[in-house]
Each structure stands twice: as structure tokens, then as C-alpha cells.
Write a protein that holds these residues in place. Structure first.
Motif, PDB file in Angstrom:
ATOM      1  N   THR A 246      37.995  30.092  40.516  1.00 37.19           N
ATOM      2  CA  THR A 246      37.500  30.200  39.150  1.00 37.19           C
ATOM      3  C   THR A 246      38.023  31.288  38.043  1.00 37.19           C
ATOM      4  O   THR A 246      38.793  32.235  38.531  1.00 37.19           O
ATOM      5  CB  THR A 246      35.999  30.588  38.891  1.00 37.19           C
ATOM      6  OG1 THR A 246      35.656  31.846  39.327  1.00 37.19           O
ATOM      7  CG2 THR A 246      35.116  29.468  39.691  1.00 37.19           C
TER       8      THR A 246
ATOM      9  N   ASN B  68      37.662  33.394  34.293  1.00 36.47           N
ATOM     10  CA  ASN B  68      36.854  33.737  33.160  1.00 36.47           C
ATOM     11  C   ASN B  68      37.478  34.369  32.384  1.00 36.47           C
ATOM     12  O   ASN B  68      38.279  35.230  32.486  1.00 36.47           O
ATOM     13  CB  ASN B  68      35.273  34.398  33.672  1.00 36.47           C
ATOM     14  CG  ASN B  68      34.811  33.669  34.676  1.00 36.47           C
ATOM     15  OD1 ASN B  68      34.143  32.673  34.251  1.00 36.47           O
ATOM     16  ND2 ASN B  68      34.399  34.192  35.673  1.00 36.47           N
TER      17      ASN B  68
ATOM     18  N   ASP C 291      39.464  37.101  34.208  1.00 35.58           N
ATOM     19  CA  ASP C 291      38.854  37.567  35.291  1.00 35.58           C
ATOM     20  C   ASP C 291      39.254  36.303  36.249  1.00 35.58           C
ATOM     21  O   ASP C 291      38.688  35.325  36.024  1.00 35.58           O
ATOM     22  CB  ASP C 291      37.561  37.616  34.999  1.00 35.58           C
ATOM     23  CG  ASP C 291      36.693  38.209  36.274  1.00 35.58           C
ATOM     24  OD1 ASP C 291      37.512  38.673  37.380  1.00 35.58           O
ATOM     25  OD2 ASP C 291      35.545  38.281  36.475  1.00 35.58           O
TER      26      ASP C 291
ATOM     27  N   VAL D 153      38.736  34.980  39.915  1.00 39.21           N
ATOM     28  CA  VAL D 153      38.273  34.695  41.346  1.00 39.21           C
ATOM     29  C   VAL D 153      38.857  33.976  42.455  1.00 39.21           C
ATOM     30  O   VAL D 153      39.081  32.805  42.267  1.00 39.21           O
ATOM     31  CB  VAL D 153      36.670  34.583  41.391  1.00 39.21           C
ATOM     32  CG1 VAL D 153      36.079  34.608  42.520  1.00 39.21           C
ATOM     33  CG2 VAL D 153      35.972  35.523  40.214  1.00 39.21           C
TER      34      VAL D 153
ATOM     35  N   SER E 131      37.813  37.654  46.401  1.00 38.35           N
ATOM     36  CA  SER E 131      38.499  38.937  45.723  1.00 38.35           C
ATOM     37  C   SER E 131      38.502  38.456  44.052  1.00 38.35           C
ATOM     38  O   SER E 131      38.733  37.277  43.753  1.00 38.35           O
ATOM     39  CB  SER E 131      39.971  38.926  46.316  1.00 38.35           C
ATOM     40  OG  SER E 131      39.894  39.475  47.407  1.00 38.35           O
ATOM     41  N   LYS E 132      38.446  39.432  43.432  1.00 35.64           N
ATOM     42  CA  LYS E 132      38.445  39.499  42.019  1.00 35.64           C
ATOM     43  C   LYS E 132      39.718  40.137  41.370  1.00 35.64           C
ATOM     44  O   LYS E 132      39.959  41.169  41.889  1.00 35.64           O
ATOM     45  CB  LYS E 132      37.314  39.936  41.361  1.00 35.64           C
ATOM     46  CG  LYS E 132      36.234  38.960  41.745  1.00 35.64           C
ATOM     47  CD  LYS E 132      34.685  39.413  41.195  1.00 35.64           C
ATOM     48  CE  LYS E 132      34.679  38.901  39.847  1.00 35.64           C
ATOM     49  NZ  LYS E 132      33.436  39.276  39.175  1.00 35.64           N
ATOM     50  N   ARG E 133      40.211  39.875  40.294  1.00 33.13           N
ATOM     51  CA  ARG E 133      41.223  40.583  39.573  1.00 33.13           C
ATOM     52  C   ARG E 133      41.094  40.412  38.235  1.00 33.13           C
ATOM     53  O   ARG E 133      40.908  38.991  37.771  1.00 33.13           O
ATOM     54  CB  ARG E 133      42.706  39.935  40.149  1.00 33.13           C
ATOM     55  CG  ARG E 133      43.061  40.006  41.512  1.00 33.13           C
ATOM     56  CD  ARG E 133      43.352  41.617  41.900  1.00 33.13           C
ATOM     57  NE  ARG E 133      43.469  41.653  43.383  1.00 33.13           N
ATOM     58  CZ  ARG E 133      42.776  41.821  44.590  1.00 33.13           C
ATOM     59  NH1 ARG E 133      41.517  41.525  44.336  1.00 33.13           N
ATOM     60  NH2 ARG E 133      43.309  41.619  45.738  1.00 33.13           N
ATOM     61  N   ILE E 134      41.202  41.239  37.405  1.00 28.20           N
ATOM     62  CA  ILE E 134      41.205  41.286  35.876  1.00 28.20           C
ATOM     63  C   ILE E 134      42.587  41.358  35.625  1.00 28.20           C
ATOM     64  O   ILE E 134      43.093  42.689  35.987  1.00 28.20           O
ATOM     65  CB  ILE E 134      40.108  42.126  35.291  1.00 28.20           C
ATOM     66  CG1 ILE E 134      38.783  41.966  35.745  1.00 28.20           C
ATOM     67  CG2 ILE E 134      40.251  42.377  33.944  1.00 28.20           C
ATOM     68  CD1 ILE E 134      37.675  42.768  35.496  1.00 28.20           C
TER      69      ILE E 134
ATOM     70  N   TYR F 227      47.447  37.731  42.711  1.00 30.25           N
ATOM     71  CA  TYR F 227      46.357  38.240  43.741  1.00 30.25           C
ATOM     72  C   TYR F 227      46.421  39.664  43.857  1.00 30.25           C
ATOM     73  O   TYR F 227      45.472  40.342  43.662  1.00 30.25           O
ATOM     74  CB  TYR F 227      46.752  37.472  45.219  1.00 30.25           C
ATOM     75  CG  TYR F 227      45.542  37.940  46.190  1.00 30.25           C
ATOM     76  CD1 TYR F 227      44.342  37.402  46.244  1.00 30.25           C
ATOM     77  CD2 TYR F 227      46.049  39.061  46.804  1.00 30.25           C
ATOM     78  CE1 TYR F 227      43.460  37.584  47.184  1.00 30.25           C
ATOM     79  CE2 TYR F 227      44.832  39.306  47.974  1.00 30.25           C
ATOM     80  CZ  TYR F 227      43.709  38.788  48.011  1.00 30.25           C
ATOM     81  OH  TYR F 227      42.597  38.953  48.853  1.00 30.25           O
TER      82      TYR F 227
END
Length: 93
Positions: free
Chosen positions: A19, A21, A29, A31, A36-39, A88
Motif C-alpha cells: 500500500t 499513503n 508512506d 508499506v 516494513s514501512k518507509r517514508i 525498500y
């Protein structure tokens, strides 16, 4: 003789974006399927480019017109795309 190769977990899995955002301006943002999340703020990359096909994405309407295609961010049918490993790692150049 047995040769074994150890790969890190990141090399053994297929990286895909699950996803996206929009947070603000040119910041997204991301996902990934592993949780894992990266902004990532794309504005520095877009601002330093001299190429008109990249510069046009400083228009927020163009920038926000992305899609997730095969687990990666894609703008305008591959007009703008980043290596999934760069996304990533959270570092785009």
C-alpha cells in the motif's frame, strides 16, 4: 566438497509494495508485503533533476497520479519508476 551460499532475508524474498499513503507534498508512506514501512520524500530527487520528463512530476497532480503495478510504484506507464530495492532501503538518488 560442499559449497553453500548464505543470502540475507531481503535477497530471498520478493519485494513488493502493498500500500501507499500520501502524507504531504511529495512524501509517500510505503508499506511492503513483509510489513516494513518507509517514508520517502521524492521532492529532493525531482528538484535536482534537469530532465523535463522527471521535472514534470514536481506538479503535484502528476506526482499523485501513481499506481502500484506488479508491486512497484509506477507513474504514467513506466514514465517514472524506481528500483524496488531503493524504495525498500528508503534512499532514492
Amino acid at each position: 566438497m560442499k559449497i553453500s551460499v548464505n543470502y540475507s532475508d531481503i535477497d530471498n524474498q520478493i519485494l513488493k509494495i502493498k500500500t501507499v499513503n500520501h502524507l504531504k507534498d511529495f512524501t509517500l508512506d510505503l508499506v511492503f508485503i513483509d510489513g516494513s514501512k518507509r517514508i520517502i520524500d521524492f521532492k529532493p530527487f525531482l528538484s535536482k533533476s534537469f530532465h523535463p520528463s522527471i521535472k514534470k512530476y514536481l506538479n503535484l497532480n502528476y506526482f499523485l497520479n501513481f499506481k502500484i503495478v506488479n508491486g512497484n510504484l509506477n507513474w504514467n506507464d513506466y514514465d517514472l519508476i524506481f528500483p524496488i530495492h531503493d524504495l525498500y532501503s528508503g534512499k532514492i538518488d
